[in-house]
Design an enzyme around this catalytic site. Sequence first.
Site, PDB file in Angstrom:
ATOM      1  N   ASP A 148      10.703   4.773  -2.923  1.00 44.67           N
ATOM      2  CA  ASP A 148      10.230   4.076  -4.117  1.00 44.67           C
ATOM      3  C   ASP A 148      11.331   4.158  -5.154  1.00 44.67           C
ATOM      4  O   ASP A 148      11.771   5.259  -5.502  1.00 44.67           O
ATOM      5  CB  ASP A 148       8.972   4.750  -4.656  1.00 44.67           C
ATOM      6  CG  ASP A 148       7.810   4.625  -3.691  1.00 44.67           C
ATOM      7  OD1 ASP A 148       7.041   3.674  -3.842  1.00 44.67           O
ATOM      8  OD2 ASP A 148       7.713   5.465  -2.775  1.00 44.67           O
TER       9      ASP A 148
ATOM     10  N   ASP B  19      -3.023  -3.796   0.472  1.00 40.80           N
ATOM     11  CA  ASP B  19      -3.599  -2.580  -0.092  1.00 40.80           C
ATOM     12  C   ASP B  19      -5.108  -2.702   0.024  1.00 40.80           C
ATOM     13  O   ASP B  19      -5.710  -3.567  -0.622  1.00 40.80           O
ATOM     14  CB  ASP B  19      -3.196  -2.431  -1.570  1.00 40.80           C
ATOM     15  CG  ASP B  19      -1.699  -2.185  -1.723  1.00 40.80           C
ATOM     16  OD1 ASP B  19      -1.053  -1.809  -0.729  1.00 40.80           O
ATOM     17  OD2 ASP B  19      -1.173  -2.389  -2.839  1.00 40.80           O
TER      18      ASP B  19
END
Lengths: 258, 221
Positions: A12, A131
Amino acid sequence: MGLAKRIIPCLDCENGRVVKGVQFLDIRDAGDPVEVAKRYCDAGADEITFLDITASHEGRETTVHTVEAIASQVFIPLTVGGGIRTLEDIRTMLNAGADKVGINTAAVTNPDFVRAAAERFGSQCIVVAIDAKRVSSENEEPRWEIFTHGGRKPTGLDAIEWARKMVAYGAGEILLTSMDKDGTKSGFDLELNRAVSRAVPVPIIASGGVGNLQHLADGVLEGEADAVLAASIFHFQEYTIGEAKDYMAQRGIEVRLV
Amino acid sequence: MNRIAVIDYGMGNLHSVAKALEHVGSQLGQQTEVLVTPDPQLIQSADRVIFPGVGAIRDCMAEIIRLGVGDIVREAIATKPVFAICVGMQALMSRSQENGGVDCLGLIDGEVRFFGDELKDAAGQKLKVPHMGWNEVEQLGEHPMWEGIADRSRFYFVHSYYLAHDAQSAARGVIGASHYGAEVAAAIARPNLFATQFHPEKSQEAGLTLLRNFLQWDGQA
């Protein structure tokens, strides 16, 4: 022997730096995504996923340079996700050296974008990131819904149906994150993963919840995932990629040993 | 100076292969110049040529025909080592089933087929298509391009269509095979031509070794 199940470390990044913490004992700069990616590649990672969480426009420029730097030193597939909204965004990342792009929110707000992207660049480089959050109660048939904005915004879309639709629109791979499990270190949502994996013909990358090596193996054996993605267990050197592969091999999973 | 031309006919990302070639060139301590170009003259003047390919075959062949890439490739193979990668390898065949059937360059006889919707492994488990990830490549013969690469090394594949490894393999020069619910021709070697279904530029050490061998290959078996 045949195709190996893949282990994919995820970085990330914000403004060109790895965030969410990376700690290596013998690395000069644990925040440098190029060094981190190289290290994972040398350790036997099968792919690298680079998730850009940079918000500003200027920051995006930095991201492009970072992707370029990683791609000139890391010779395994590189997926770049985060903020991919236009065909131009995809072209920029592919030109910078990404092999695949992950499309998340933009797929939900405009599904035709996925179709256009697959037609223009080929399904092989279009990963749709899903998601999902469990919305059924305990004694109900399990049901998951798509959420955006980091799991805050429900969309009313059924995860299984959505995955089917995205594949019909040209997604070459699905990156499936359980929003219930993400960050919990309690393992993947295996039921979700298995349901999506059985629903679509393309490979599924399981994501969200990995806390130990058993979770990785379970993702493949019970979740029927084709690849497993993890961040923190590798970043903090709880386990190396090599240990993860040895463990998976012991559980009878075919992996690429280096 | 080793000049490598990567034929750019507008299909996909050629950055990876160019970077990988530069990387192995420097490992060899060689002066390597990698040109990503559609220019027939630059390709003609290069020492070695990469014929890449990515995406759908219909779009690839349309650009190959529009830009006269077929003749460039034929001419290159007549005079110097050429490495065809992925859809580049498929484009060399007579035909592909993809996109409802597309005629290809026909430099090698054979049809590229779909893995199918009901692909299964030996245990009857359903297999995902595309064939995506690291699979073993069995070396079917000795070749200078396999130098330093262990038999059954894994390479990175991503494709839904394939050339079968079958009774015609020897005639086609198939020199590497993989198994994925079907017998897959993974590599072809002919005079001045090496072709792979997998991506050497994405296959870490094994792939880099193959590219390093290509920089030194004289085009002979």
